[in-house]
Enzyme design. Structure first.
Site, PDB file in Angstrom:
ATOM      1  N   GLU A 128       0.820  -1.220   0.000  1.00 27.00           N
ATOM      2  CA  GLU A 128       0.000   0.000   0.000  1.00 27.00           C
ATOM      3  C   GLU A 128       0.852   1.267   0.000  1.00 27.00           C
ATOM      4  O   GLU A 128       0.534   2.242  -0.670  1.00 27.00           O
ATOM      5  CB  GLU A 128      -0.968   0.002   1.189  1.00 27.00           C
ATOM      6  N   HIS A 152     -12.062  -5.834   8.006  1.00 31.95           N
ATOM      7  CA  HIS A 152     -12.744  -5.571   6.740  1.00 31.95           C
ATOM      8  C   HIS A 152     -13.996  -4.741   6.990  1.00 31.95           C
ATOM      9  O   HIS A 152     -14.976  -4.861   6.270  1.00 31.95           O
ATOM     10  CB  HIS A 152     -13.109  -6.888   6.036  1.00 31.95           C
TER      11      HIS A 152
END
Lengths: 325, 394
Positions: free
Chosen positions: A60, A130
């Site tokens: 990322e 999540h």
């Protein structure tokens, strides 16, 4: 107009932007031929080639660092972070780099073309990693814009607004709503303004304020409250940073009451910022304390998700408590 | 699908890569003569002198500004001393249109590109003519005109950005590349690994230039990594790599020239490890006497890259004692004069506090600014730098 779900609307927005301007690029983990874990980038690689829509290694900070460089060079990168929960490895690149590029260089350089897309929020049985809503972390960083759409129409218009905005923008997508419902979406390029809240419904007794997936929750709560004879004004903030103080304050001048709701935990959540600003603006008009209905100050649970989340019943209760204060 | 084509063995075999020893590329000896069988790169007199002047300028600027910091005229400074050949030799091998994304110690590259002493001073003193509008610490230079990206303090963040920038250059078909500089300490950051991997996978025309100068503030290279320097990491990413004597201007120039060819003509990212030594302190806030010996520094002082180049220039009859004297005198005078001028210039206007945060000042920030101006107007004596700017408005 075409009926689309939110994912199709997002895909359509990307398609529209890439067709119009070859400087627009989409990349991230699995974004290429697979179309991303949620398929938001489906068919874009086939259509625009591997140079403009591609998979990145699983890193990322690299994705956002690379995107910062591309944006500084004059490209228009739309970087995908697979889940908002995984944006934190890129935190430094976003907070120290994207946000400060223009300021620190005295506007010699900027990364205004940058858009970062990330699915956020709960309701999908995703557990701790999540389900998070990280908007408040970034709201503390001047130089960024933070946008959250509530339905397919808004998703396309706001995403195109973000892509064409001259500032680095975080675009948090309520993944619970990705395929939840369909709506009419214009086929052409249209851009909704960033920094402007939208009054969805006018009312006189209490103002309800939220964003993203929480707008659906508000809608249900308002239905129940109106059966009790309470007139609700509903506002979708749409842009968390910089946020539209005027629209919210004007509403509270009228109703005298404010309920703010978001999924992220209470402490340090963006509702706190809103409450502080609105009490400063509207102190003499307030009929009751500003209420915050939020996720609990815990990591996001897996099984007891419904209990954790600020659902319509909790919002309904807050409306009642505010009106009856 | 795996990309590894590996031989199979039937008993456990461990390897640590120790068999890979990366050679060091050198051309020029300390006495200014070429090594036997070494051939000087194609470097004409004009360019050689442009390089040399940038080296001397950088050295003098560094000495004077460190002194200015010690006198309390400047809050902070970082020297390039000892690394001039690594920085300027590589920068000189580039096209002036190539982007430079430096870490913070690469003022030599900027000097080579033509940043004036006046421009350096304006940044160092953060006055109204500083391109960065007085927002960053001294030495955070930037110039869009000279394709030199404004420095950011966080370490290594520019490395993946360089990969992204270069990818954009490739897509535009500009025939340009990006070079990014960093120290061996910064190469430990995640950004470094992210950048090399992404650049290799996407075949990006970028040159990663590691100034291996021995120390990351006080941490010696031996405590920074266990491997044979930074260069072997390129193997892990399947990237071209070269190790160069960073104090050898000719080797640095030629290696970068070749690296640029690989990058621009073949879209192959390249890692260059320039072996050098940070002769000065890390910054004006650091004291190397606490962590290394004078003897160690003396060994490296004898490898001075500027002296080495000067001897080479003299052997070519391109430079003389007189030329040297004149350059030194002129440069010292210019540095002092421009420093005085820069110090006298007013600070950036108050508006720069809120401009450039976004493309336009958002309403909430405009409101904060109006409140600040009203506050300053009530206490003008307490805000001598900005009382004048706070006049007018709400």
């Amino acid at each position: 107009m075409t009926k689309m779900n939110m994912l199709q609307a997002i895909n359509n927005a990307l398609d529209t932007a890439m067709a119009e301007d070859e400087r627009v690029l989409c990349f991230g983990e699995d974004v290429g031929v697979f179309g991303g874990v949620f398929r938001a980038t489906s068919n874009l690689q086939q259509k625009y080639g591997k140079a403009r829509c591609f998979n990145t290694p699983l890193v990322e900070q690299g994705i956002i660092g690379f995107a910062n460089g591309l944006a500084a060079q004059g490209s228009v990168p739309v970087a995908e972070i697979q889940f908002a929960d995984y944006i934190f490895p890129a935190f430094d690149q976003i907070v120290n780099e994207s946000a400060k590029f223009r300021y620190r260089s005295g506007n010699l350089f900027n990364v205004g073309g940058l858009t970062i897309r990330a699915p956020y929020g709960g309701g999908i049985a995703g557990g701790l990693y999540h389900s998070q809503s990280p908007e408040a972390y970034f709201a503390h960083t001047p130089g960024l814009k933070i946008v959250v759409p509530r339905n397919p129409h808004q998703a396309k218009g706001l995403l195109l607004g973000a892509i064409h905005d001259s500032n680095p923008t975080l675009f948090f997508e309520p993944k619970r709503l990705y395929r939840a419902s369909v709506g009419e979406v214009p086929d052409e390029d249209y851009r909704l303004p960033l920094g402007e809240a939208e009054v969805l419904k006018e009312g006189t007794d209490v103002t309800l304020l939220g964003w993203g997936a929480q707008m659906e929750v508000i809608e249900k709560a308002v239905e129940a409250a109106e059966k009790d004879g309470i007139s609700c004004e509903v506002i979708d903030l749409r842009t968390i940073l910089p946020w539209d103080v005027e629209t919210v304050a004007n509403s509270v001048f009228k109703t005298g009451r404010l309920v703010v709701t978001h999924e992220a935990p209470l402490t340090g959540g963006f509702a706190g910022e809103i409450a502080a600003t609105i009490q400063e603006r509207c102190f003499l008009y307030l009929e009751s304390p500003i209420a915050r209905v939020t996720g609990m100050d815990t990591p996001f649970p897996l099984v007891l998700e419904k209990e954790h989340l600020p659902n319509h019943l909790k919002v309904y209760e807050a409306i009642r408590a505010s009106v009856e204060f | 699908m795996t990309t590894t084509k590996s031989k199979v063995v039937y008993s456990p075999v461990f390897t640590d890569g120790a068999e890979f020893r990366i050679p060091t590329f050198k051309l020029l000896k300390q006495d200014g003569k070429l090594y036997k069988s070494a051939k000087a790169p194609d470097l004409d007199k004009d360019k050689a002198l442009r390089i040399y002047r940038a080296m001397v300028t950088t050295r003098i600027l560094d000495e004077r500004m460190l002194a200015a910091q010690r006198q309390g005229r400047l809050s902070f400074y970082m020297q390039c001393t000892g690394e001039e050949a690594a920085v300027i030799g590589s920068a000189a091998a580039l096209d002036d249109g190539d982007m430079i994304m430096a870490q913070y110690r690469e003022q030599g590259a900027l000097a080579y590109r033509g940043f004036t002493i006046d421009e350096f001073m304006n940044q160092l003193f953060g006055n109204e003519m500083d391109y960065g509008k007085g927002r960053q610490m001294p030495v955070h230079y930037g110039s869009s005109k000279l394709n030199y990206m404004t420095i950011s303090s966080p370490l290594a963040t520019q490395i993946p950005q360089a990969a992204g920038y270069a990818y954009g250059q490739k897509l535009r078909g500009e025939g340009l590349c990006t070079i990014t500089y960093f120290g061996e300490g910064a190469a430990s950051e995640g950004d470094f690994h992210a950048a090399l991997n992404m650049a290799a996978v996407h075949r990006v025309p970028v040159i990663f230039l590691c100034r291996n100068n021995g120390y990351a503030i006080s941490t010696p290279a031996a405590e920074q990594f266990a491997a044979d320097g930074v260069a072997p990491r390129a193997y892990g990413y399947k990237m071209d790599v070269i190790r160069v004597d960073g104090n050898d201007i000719l080797a640095m120039y030629q290696a970068t020239q070749e690296a640029r060819k690989l990058a621009v003509e073949h879209n192959r990212p390249v890692l260059i490890e320039a072996m050098s030594y940070r002769l000065a302190a890390h910054s004006s806030s650091d004291d190397p006497s606490g962590y290394r010996s004078k003897d160690e520094e003396a060994v490296w002082r004898e490898k001075d890259p500027i002296l080495r180049m000067r001897l080479w220039l003299e052997s070519k009859k391109w430079w003389s004692e007189d030329d040297e004297k004149q350059l030194q005198e002129n440069m010292r005078r210019e540095v002092l004069e421009t420093m005085k001028r820069a110090q006298k210039r007013p600070p950036p206007p108050l508006e720069t506090l809120v401009s450039d945060v976004y493309d336009e000042v958002p309403p909430a920030l405009a409101e904060q600014f109006d409140k600040l101006k009203a506050h300053i107007r009530r206490y003008p004596d307490e805000y001598p730098k900005s009382a004048e700017h706070a006049k007018g408005g709400a």
